[in-house]
Design a protein around this motif. Structure first.
Motif, PDB file in Angstrom:
ATOM      1  N   UNK A 275      34.445  44.014  48.843  1.00  0.00           N
ATOM      2  CA  UNK A 275      33.873  42.671  48.892  1.00  0.00           C
ATOM      3  C   UNK A 275      33.105  42.511  50.196  1.00  0.00           C
ATOM      4  N   UNK A 276      32.228  41.524  50.242  1.00  0.00           N
ATOM      5  CA  UNK A 276      31.388  41.299  51.421  1.00  0.00           C
ATOM      6  C   UNK A 276      32.138  40.654  52.582  1.00  0.00           C
ATOM      7  N   UNK A 277      33.205  39.898  52.274  1.00  0.00           N
ATOM      8  CA  UNK A 277      33.894  39.165  53.340  1.00  0.00           C
ATOM      9  C   UNK A 277      35.358  38.961  52.989  1.00  0.00           C
ATOM     10  N   UNK A 278      36.124  38.584  54.001  1.00  0.00           N
ATOM     11  CA  UNK A 278      37.537  38.253  53.796  1.00  0.00           C
ATOM     12  C   UNK A 278      37.661  37.089  52.803  1.00  0.00           C
ATOM     13  N   UNK A 279      36.769  36.109  52.922  1.00  0.00           N
ATOM     14  CA  UNK A 279      36.795  34.961  52.024  1.00  0.00           C
ATOM     15  C   UNK A 279      36.555  35.386  50.578  1.00  0.00           C
ATOM     16  N   UNK A 280      35.639  36.306  50.368  1.00  0.00           N
ATOM     17  CA  UNK A 280      35.391  36.786  49.005  1.00  0.00           C
ATOM     18  C   UNK A 280      36.629  37.480  48.445  1.00  0.00           C
TER      19      UNK A 280
ATOM     20  N   UNK B  95      41.972  45.141  61.099  1.00  0.00           N
ATOM     21  CA  UNK B  95      40.904  45.004  62.075  1.00  0.00           C
ATOM     22  C   UNK B  95      39.566  45.439  61.503  1.00  0.00           C
ATOM     23  N   UNK B  96      39.484  46.645  61.026  1.00  0.00           N
ATOM     24  CA  UNK B  96      38.255  47.169  60.431  1.00  0.00           C
ATOM     25  C   UNK B  96      38.201  46.932  58.923  1.00  0.00           C
ATOM     26  N   UNK B  97      39.360  46.535  58.356  1.00  0.00           N
ATOM     27  CA  UNK B  97      39.434  46.333  56.912  1.00  0.00           C
ATOM     28  C   UNK B  97      40.537  45.314  56.606  1.00  0.00           C
ATOM     29  N   UNK B  98      40.229  44.398  55.708  1.00  0.00           N
ATOM     30  CA  UNK B  98      41.176  43.391  55.229  1.00  0.00           C
ATOM     31  C   UNK B  98      41.439  43.680  53.764  1.00  0.00           C
ATOM     32  N   UNK B  99      42.685  43.754  53.372  1.00  0.00           N
ATOM     33  CA  UNK B  99      42.999  44.104  51.986  1.00  0.00           C
ATOM     34  C   UNK B  99      43.954  43.109  51.351  1.00  0.00           C
ATOM     35  N   UNK B 100      43.797  42.952  50.072  1.00  0.00           N
ATOM     36  CA  UNK B 100      44.750  42.251  49.205  1.00  0.00           C
ATOM     37  C   UNK B 100      44.943  43.199  48.031  1.00  0.00           C
TER      38      UNK B 100
ATOM     39  N   UNK C 161      46.944  40.362  33.646  1.00  0.00           N
ATOM     40  CA  UNK C 161      47.930  39.978  32.628  1.00  0.00           C
ATOM     41  C   UNK C 161      48.323  41.136  31.719  1.00  0.00           C
ATOM     42  N   UNK C 162      47.480  42.153  31.645  1.00  0.00           N
ATOM     43  CA  UNK C 162      47.809  43.321  30.816  1.00  0.00           C
ATOM     44  C   UNK C 162      48.311  44.482  31.663  1.00  0.00           C
ATOM     45  N   UNK C 163      48.629  44.198  32.934  1.00  0.00           N
ATOM     46  CA  UNK C 163      49.343  45.097  33.837  1.00  0.00           C
ATOM     47  C   UNK C 163      48.543  46.233  34.458  1.00  0.00           C
ATOM     48  N   UNK C 164      47.244  46.134  34.522  1.00  0.00           N
ATOM     49  CA  UNK C 164      46.456  47.120  35.246  1.00  0.00           C
ATOM     50  C   UNK C 164      46.460  46.732  36.715  1.00  0.00           C
ATOM     51  N   UNK C 165      46.744  47.687  37.594  1.00  0.00           N
ATOM     52  CA  UNK C 165      46.814  47.386  39.022  1.00  0.00           C
ATOM     53  C   UNK C 165      45.471  47.535  39.695  1.00  0.00           C
ATOM     54  N   UNK C 166      45.301  46.813  40.777  1.00  0.00           N
ATOM     55  CA  UNK C 166      44.053  46.915  41.522  1.00  0.00           C
ATOM     56  C   UNK C 166      44.109  46.078  42.767  1.00  0.00           C
ATOM     57  N   UNK C 167      42.997  45.932  43.415  1.00  0.00           N
ATOM     58  CA  UNK C 167      42.942  45.136  44.616  1.00  0.00           C
ATOM     59  C   UNK C 167      41.517  44.984  45.079  1.00  0.00           C
ATOM     60  N   UNK C 168      41.357  44.336  46.224  1.00  0.00           N
ATOM     61  CA  UNK C 168      40.033  44.179  46.800  1.00  0.00           C
ATOM     62  C   UNK C 168      40.138  44.264  48.312  1.00  0.00           C
ATOM     63  N   UNK C 169      39.041  44.642  48.935  1.00  0.00           N
ATOM     64  CA  UNK C 169      39.042  44.817  50.379  1.00  0.00           C
ATOM     65  C   UNK C 169      37.671  44.541  50.941  1.00  0.00           C
ATOM     66  N   UNK C 170      37.621  44.298  52.271  1.00  0.00           N
ATOM     67  CA  UNK C 170      36.344  44.143  52.956  1.00  0.00           C
ATOM     68  C   UNK C 170      36.063  45.401  53.724  1.00  0.00           C
TER      69      UNK C 170
END
Length: 127
Positions: free
Chosen positions: A79-84, A107-112, A118-127
Motif C-alpha cells: 500500500x502507499x501509506x500506513x493509512x491505506x 520503521x521502514x515498513x508497517x504491516x497488518x 470470510x472464506x479463510x484465505x490468509x493475507x495482509x497489507x504493508x507499506x
C-alpha cells in the motif's frame, strides 16, 4: 507487455467471496466471472481468480486445503501509506474478515498481517 499475476484461490462460498472483495473496493472482470469463478481486479497487473472447490479441482489433482485446520496461502499487498493499510484492513473486517495479530511498525515498513477472509484465505497489507 507487462507481466501479470493471477492468484488462483479455491473458495467455499463464491458469492460471499465476491462480495468481500467488492467491499474492499475491487471490481470483477465479467469476462472471467461466472457461476463457478470470479476474476477480482486488484490492479492492471494483479488479479485474484476465485473458484468454487469443484472448479479449482479441475486445475490440480491435489485436494483443496481445509482452511479450518491449515493455512492455504498468505498473500500480501503493498500500500502507499500506513493509512491505506489501516483503511484496507478496516474494510476487510467490516466485510466479514478477521485479523488475529496486531499491526507492526518496523520503521521502514508497517504491516497488518494475518487477515482472514470470510472464506479463510490468509493475507495482509504493508507499506
Amino acid at each position: 507487455m507487462n507481466k501479470q499475476i493471477f492468484l488462483n484461490l479455491p473458495v467455499a462460498d463464491l458469492p460471499k467471496s465476491k462480495a468481500f472483495f467488492q467491499a474492499l473496493g475491487y471490481s470483477l472482470n465479467p469476462q472471467f466471472t461466472g457461476d463457478a469463478t470470479a476474476c477480482v481486479v486488484i490492479s492492471e497487473t494483479i488479479f485474484v481468480m476465485l473458484g468454487t472447490h469443484a472448479k479449482f479441482r479441475e486445475f490440480t489433482p491435489k485436494a483443496v486445503c481445509d482452511t479450518s485446520k491449515a493455512v492455504e496461502v498468505l498473500i500480501n499487498l503493498s500500500c502507499e501509506s500506513r493509512q491505506e493499510v489501516d483503511d484496507l484492513v478496516a474494510k476487510a473486517i467490516a466485510a466479514g474478515g478477521t485479523t488475529y495479530d496486531k499491526a507492526e511498525d518496523f520503521g521502514f515498513m508497517y504491516t497488518r498481517t494475518a487477515l482472514s477472509t470470510p472464506t479463510a484465505t490468509g493475507g495482509g497489507s504493508f507499506t
